[in-house]
Design a protein around this motif. Structure first.
Motif, PDB file in Angstrom:
ATOM      1  N   ARG A 296      -3.702  -2.955   0.465  1.00  0.00           N
ATOM      2  CA  ARG A 296      -2.771  -4.018  -0.502  1.00  0.00           C
ATOM      3  C   ARG A 296      -2.462  -3.544  -1.768  1.00  0.00           C
ATOM      4  NH1 ARG A 296      -2.325  -9.366   1.429  1.00  0.00           N
ATOM      5  NH2 ARG A 296      -3.753 -10.093   2.965  1.00  0.00           N
ATOM      6  N   VAL A 297      -0.950  -3.509  -1.850  1.00  0.00           N
ATOM      7  CA  VAL A 297      -0.318  -2.809  -3.207  1.00  0.00           C
ATOM      8  C   VAL A 297       0.493  -4.233  -3.666  1.00  0.00           C
ATOM      9  CG1 VAL A 297       1.084  -1.189  -4.358  1.00  0.00           C
ATOM     10  CG2 VAL A 297      -0.449  -0.592  -2.470  1.00  0.00           C
ATOM     11  N   GLY A 298       0.027  -5.085  -4.506  1.00  0.00           N
ATOM     12  CA  GLY A 298       0.438  -6.309  -5.079  1.00  0.00           C
ATOM     13  C   GLY A 298       0.545  -7.221  -3.804  1.00  0.00           C
ATOM     14  N   ARG A 299       1.731  -7.544  -3.419  1.00  0.00           N
ATOM     15  CA  ARG A 299       1.982  -8.389  -2.151  1.00  0.00           C
ATOM     16  C   ARG A 299       2.176  -7.586  -0.881  1.00  0.00           C
ATOM     17  NH1 ARG A 299       5.623 -13.513  -3.256  1.00  0.00           N
ATOM     18  NH2 ARG A 299       4.780 -13.708  -0.944  1.00  0.00           N
ATOM     19  N   ARG A 300       2.438  -6.303  -1.096  1.00  0.00           N
ATOM     20  CA  ARG A 300       2.743  -5.482  -0.039  1.00  0.00           C
ATOM     21  C   ARG A 300       1.515  -5.030   0.760  1.00  0.00           C
ATOM     22  NH1 ARG A 300       5.746   0.465  -0.430  1.00  0.00           N
ATOM     23  NH2 ARG A 300       6.226   0.449   1.865  1.00  0.00           N
ATOM     24  N   ILE A 301       1.758  -4.977   1.999  1.00  0.00           N
ATOM     25  CA  ILE A 301       0.328  -4.469   2.941  1.00  0.00           C
ATOM     26  C   ILE A 301       1.049  -3.250   3.493  1.00  0.00           C
ATOM     27  CG2 ILE A 301      -0.706  -5.038   4.941  1.00  0.00           C
ATOM     28  CD1 ILE A 301      -0.295  -8.129   4.170  1.00  0.00           C
ATOM     29  N   ILE A 302       0.073  -2.324   3.563  1.00  0.00           N
ATOM     30  CA  ILE A 302       0.434  -0.935   4.011  1.00  0.00           C
ATOM     31  C   ILE A 302      -0.766  -0.834   5.037  1.00  0.00           C
ATOM     32  CG2 ILE A 302       0.477   1.610   3.876  1.00  0.00           C
ATOM     33  CD1 ILE A 302       1.222   0.905   0.791  1.00  0.00           C
ATOM     34  N   ILE A 303      -0.396  -0.274   6.300  1.00  0.00           N
ATOM     35  CA  ILE A 303      -1.265  -0.078   7.407  1.00  0.00           C
ATOM     36  C   ILE A 303      -1.457   1.614   7.598  1.00  0.00           C
ATOM     37  CG2 ILE A 303      -1.928  -0.582   9.895  1.00  0.00           C
ATOM     38  CD1 ILE A 303      -0.248  -3.337   9.490  1.00  0.00           C
ATOM     39  N   PRO A 304      -2.394   2.090   7.383  1.00  0.00           N
ATOM     40  CA  PRO A 304      -2.469   3.472   7.720  1.00  0.00           C
ATOM     41  C   PRO A 304      -2.345   3.897   9.230  1.00  0.00           C
ATOM     42  CG  PRO A 304      -4.405   3.000   6.189  1.00  0.00           C
ATOM     43  CD  PRO A 304      -3.615   1.945   6.662  1.00  0.00           C
TER      44      PRO A 304
END
Length: 51
Positions: free
Chosen positions: A28-36
């Motif tokens: 989680r980066v702020g409200r953003r969700i990153i999926i490796p």
């Protein structure tokens, strides 16, 4: 998240439930969700049922 919509035949609510599951690989980066990608592939393969 848009990439998951393309990869999985699930609706928006189901995708959000999946991503918020305990143990789902995400950053989680702020409200953003990153999926490796690599971790997602490993997570998916560990849950595949072979019949």
């Amino acid at each position: 998240m848009q990439d998951l919509y393309e990869l999985l035949p699930l609706g928006r609510n189901s995708i959000y439930k999946l991503v918020n599951e305990k143990g789902f690989p995400k950053i989680r980066v702020g409200r953003r969700i990153i999926i490796p990608a690599k971790k997602f592939k490993e997570w998916t393969e560990a849950r595949v049922e072979v019949q």
